[in-house]
Write a protein that holds these residues in place. Structure first.
Motif, PDB file in Angstrom:
ATOM      1  N   PRO A 180       0.995  -1.184  -0.019  1.00  0.00           N
ATOM      2  CA  PRO A 180      -0.044   0.058  -0.201  1.00  0.00           C
ATOM      3  C   PRO A 180       0.829   1.315   0.020  1.00  0.00           C
ATOM      4  N   ILE A 181       1.813   1.178   0.685  1.00  0.00           N
ATOM      5  CA  ILE A 181       2.714   2.552   0.835  1.00  0.00           C
ATOM      6  C   ILE A 181       3.546   2.736  -0.513  1.00  0.00           C
ATOM      7  N   LEU A 182       4.111   1.642  -1.364  1.00  0.00           N
ATOM      8  CA  LEU A 182       4.784   1.850  -2.497  1.00  0.00           C
ATOM      9  C   LEU A 182       3.865   2.213  -3.775  1.00  0.00           C
ATOM     10  N   GLY A 183       2.533   1.577  -3.507  1.00  0.00           N
ATOM     11  CA  GLY A 183       1.406   1.894  -4.472  1.00  0.00           C
ATOM     12  C   GLY A 183       1.141   3.037  -4.736  1.00  0.00           C
ATOM     13  N   THR A 184       1.234   3.900  -3.421  1.00  0.00           N
ATOM     14  CA  THR A 184       0.755   5.067  -3.626  1.00  0.00           C
ATOM     15  C   THR A 184       1.782   6.098  -3.616  1.00  0.00           C
ATOM     16  N   GLY A 185       2.966   5.715  -4.042  1.00  0.00           N
ATOM     17  CA  GLY A 185       4.221   6.602  -4.366  1.00  0.00           C
ATOM     18  C   GLY A 185       4.823   7.402  -3.246  1.00  0.00           C
ATOM     19  N   LYS A 186       4.567   6.576  -1.974  1.00  0.00           N
ATOM     20  CA  LYS A 186       5.135   6.950  -0.875  1.00  0.00           C
ATOM     21  C   LYS A 186       6.606   6.564  -0.600  1.00  0.00           C
ATOM     22  N   LYS A 187       7.303   6.855   0.709  1.00  0.00           N
ATOM     23  CA  LYS A 187       8.387   6.274   0.882  1.00  0.00           C
ATOM     24  C   LYS A 187       8.225   5.285   2.157  1.00  0.00           C
ATOM     25  N   LEU A 188       9.192   3.987   2.000  1.00  0.00           N
ATOM     26  CA  LEU A 188       9.140   3.031   2.852  1.00  0.00           C
ATOM     27  C   LEU A 188      10.632   2.786   3.170  1.00  0.00           C
ATOM     28  N   VAL A 189      10.729   2.997   4.421  1.00  0.00           N
ATOM     29  CA  VAL A 189      11.877   2.701   5.108  1.00  0.00           C
ATOM     30  C   VAL A 189      12.036   1.224   5.612  1.00  0.00           C
ATOM     31  N   VAL A 190      12.923   0.632   5.080  1.00  0.00           N
ATOM     32  CA  VAL A 190      13.174  -1.106   5.398  1.00  0.00           C
ATOM     33  C   VAL A 190      14.153  -1.483   6.191  1.00  0.00           C
ATOM     34  N   LEU A 191      13.884  -2.088   7.330  1.00  0.00           N
ATOM     35  CA  LEU A 191      14.751  -2.970   7.961  1.00  0.00           C
ATOM     36  C   LEU A 191      14.775  -4.155   7.782  1.00  0.00           C
ATOM     37  N   GLY A 230       7.290   5.962  -5.827  1.00  0.00           N
ATOM     38  CA  GLY A 230       7.497   5.376  -4.464  1.00  0.00           C
ATOM     39  C   GLY A 230       8.968   5.185  -4.396  1.00  0.00           C
ATOM     40  N   GLN A 231       9.568   4.938  -3.099  1.00  0.00           N
ATOM     41  CA  GLN A 231      10.936   4.733  -2.868  1.00  0.00           C
ATOM     42  C   GLN A 231      11.310   3.818  -1.687  1.00  0.00           C
ATOM     43  N   ILE A 232      12.004   3.024  -2.052  1.00  0.00           N
ATOM     44  CA  ILE A 232      12.446   2.061  -0.920  1.00  0.00           C
ATOM     45  C   ILE A 232      13.794   2.336  -0.325  1.00  0.00           C
ATOM     46  N   LEU A 233      13.690   2.727   1.015  1.00  0.00           N
ATOM     47  CA  LEU A 233      15.101   3.246   1.626  1.00  0.00           C
ATOM     48  C   LEU A 233      15.603   2.295   2.639  1.00  0.00           C
ATOM     49  N   VAL A 234      16.786   1.776   2.433  1.00  0.00           N
ATOM     50  CA  VAL A 234      17.299   0.747   3.099  1.00  0.00           C
ATOM     51  C   VAL A 234      18.343   1.574   4.245  1.00  0.00           C
ATOM     52  N   PRO A 235      18.410   1.685   5.501  1.00  0.00           N
ATOM     53  CA  PRO A 235      19.244   2.155   6.282  1.00  0.00           C
ATOM     54  C   PRO A 235      20.376   1.274   6.529  1.00  0.00           C
ATOM     55  N   SER A 236      21.690   1.982   6.789  1.00  0.00           N
ATOM     56  CA  SER A 236      22.659   0.828   7.136  1.00  0.00           C
ATOM     57  C   SER A 236      22.477   0.057   8.062  1.00  0.00           C
ATOM     58  N   GLY A 237      21.811   0.392   9.243  1.00  0.00           N
ATOM     59  CA  GLY A 237      21.311  -0.499  10.308  1.00  0.00           C
ATOM     60  C   GLY A 237      22.509  -0.788  11.029  1.00  0.00           C
TER      61      GLY A 237
END
Length: 268
Positions: free
Chosen positions: A83-94, A114-121
């Motif tokens: 739902p997040i990516l399908g509406t063009g929003k950003k998703l921070v993925v752990l 939309g955009q998938i952001l992967v932090p360094s963690g």
């Protein structure tokens, strides 16, 4: 000025840490809007410094947020992300390991802006890896050493009847690829998948996992050989309340969020 509405999917050790920091206003321009949990009523009495966020279900999260931080079990990753990516929003993925079993999400993000952001963690050097990947990387090897308690319950150990309870010295429990580790150690090795995505991919990266009864901290060492540079990096992470996760993981999420609206960005 309108603030960016941030949602959090999952309220474990990382989710709670990030939520409290956002509530305290440590990242200017962002507002904690909603938190998705299994039972919203259970958390209704929680106290907050600022405006209390709305507790909701995963299905109710997307309309309330501009950015969502995913820090939930990998089993619900797709339910959170689509739902997040399908509406063009950003998703921070752990749960970066879950991306390997949901490759369609990258195309979904591309198609909808939309955009998938992967932090360094809990890992370091992803900026150097992504820079090296603009040229040719010959090899990437990652060696992870963890206290025994940080590996207990991993499906790979159970499937292969590996008992770590009585070991007295460092023991190699896995050697393979991050793709295989994402299945066998879903709560432990998202960092290995992040390294592989930044570099030469989950099938060409080599990963070793060691259980060490003498360790108190999770340790990751990455060795890279590329046409632009050869380098090695090591980090020793202080565990959070969850021994499978480093304390720095939540802080890396805040660093990603800060870059969304900050006047200065440092690093690739």
């Amino acid at each position: 000025m309108n603030r960016i509405r941030v949602g959090i999917a999952g309220f474990g050790a990382i989710g709670q840490s990030v939520a409290r920091s956002l509530d305290a206003g440590v990242v200017p321009g962002l507002a904690l809007a909603a938190i998705a949990v299994r039972d919203p009523l259970r958390h209704a009495a929680a106290t907050w410094q600022g405006q209390a966020p709305l507790f909701t279900t995963i299905d109710g999260l997307e309309p309330l947020c501009d950015v969502v931080i995913e820090c939930a079990p990998a089993a619900v990753f797709g339910q959170i992300a689509r739902p997040i990516l399908g509406t063009g929003k950003k998703l921070v993925v752990l749960s970066s390991g879950a991306l390997l079993s949901h490759p369609d999400l990258i195309e979904l993000a591309r198609a909808n802006g939309g955009q998938i952001l992967v932090p360094s963690g809990a890992i370091l050097g992803l900026d150097a890896l992504t820079a090296a990947a603009e040229g040719v990387i010959h090899s990437v090897t990652m060696i992870t050493r963890k206290p025994v308690r940080g590996l207990l319950g991993a499906p790979y150990l159970e499937a292969n009847n590996i008992d770590l309870s009585g070991i007295t010295e460092p023991t190699l429990v896995f050697r393979g690829t991050p793709r295989d580790a994402a299945v066998g150690f879903p709560a432990n090795l998202n960092v290995a998948v992040s390294v592989s995505l930044a570099g030469i991919g989950p099938d060409r990266t080599t990963l070793e996992i060691w259980a060490d009864p003498q360790l108190e901290r999770n340790t990751h060492r990455v060795v890279v050989d590329a046409d632009s540079a050869s380098f090695s990096m090591e980090i020793q992470n202080i565990p959070s309340e969850n021994p499978k996760t480093g304390r720095i993981t939540a802080q890396s999420v805040l660093a990603v969020l800060r870059k969304l609206s900050g006047p200065l960005r440092v690093g690739t």
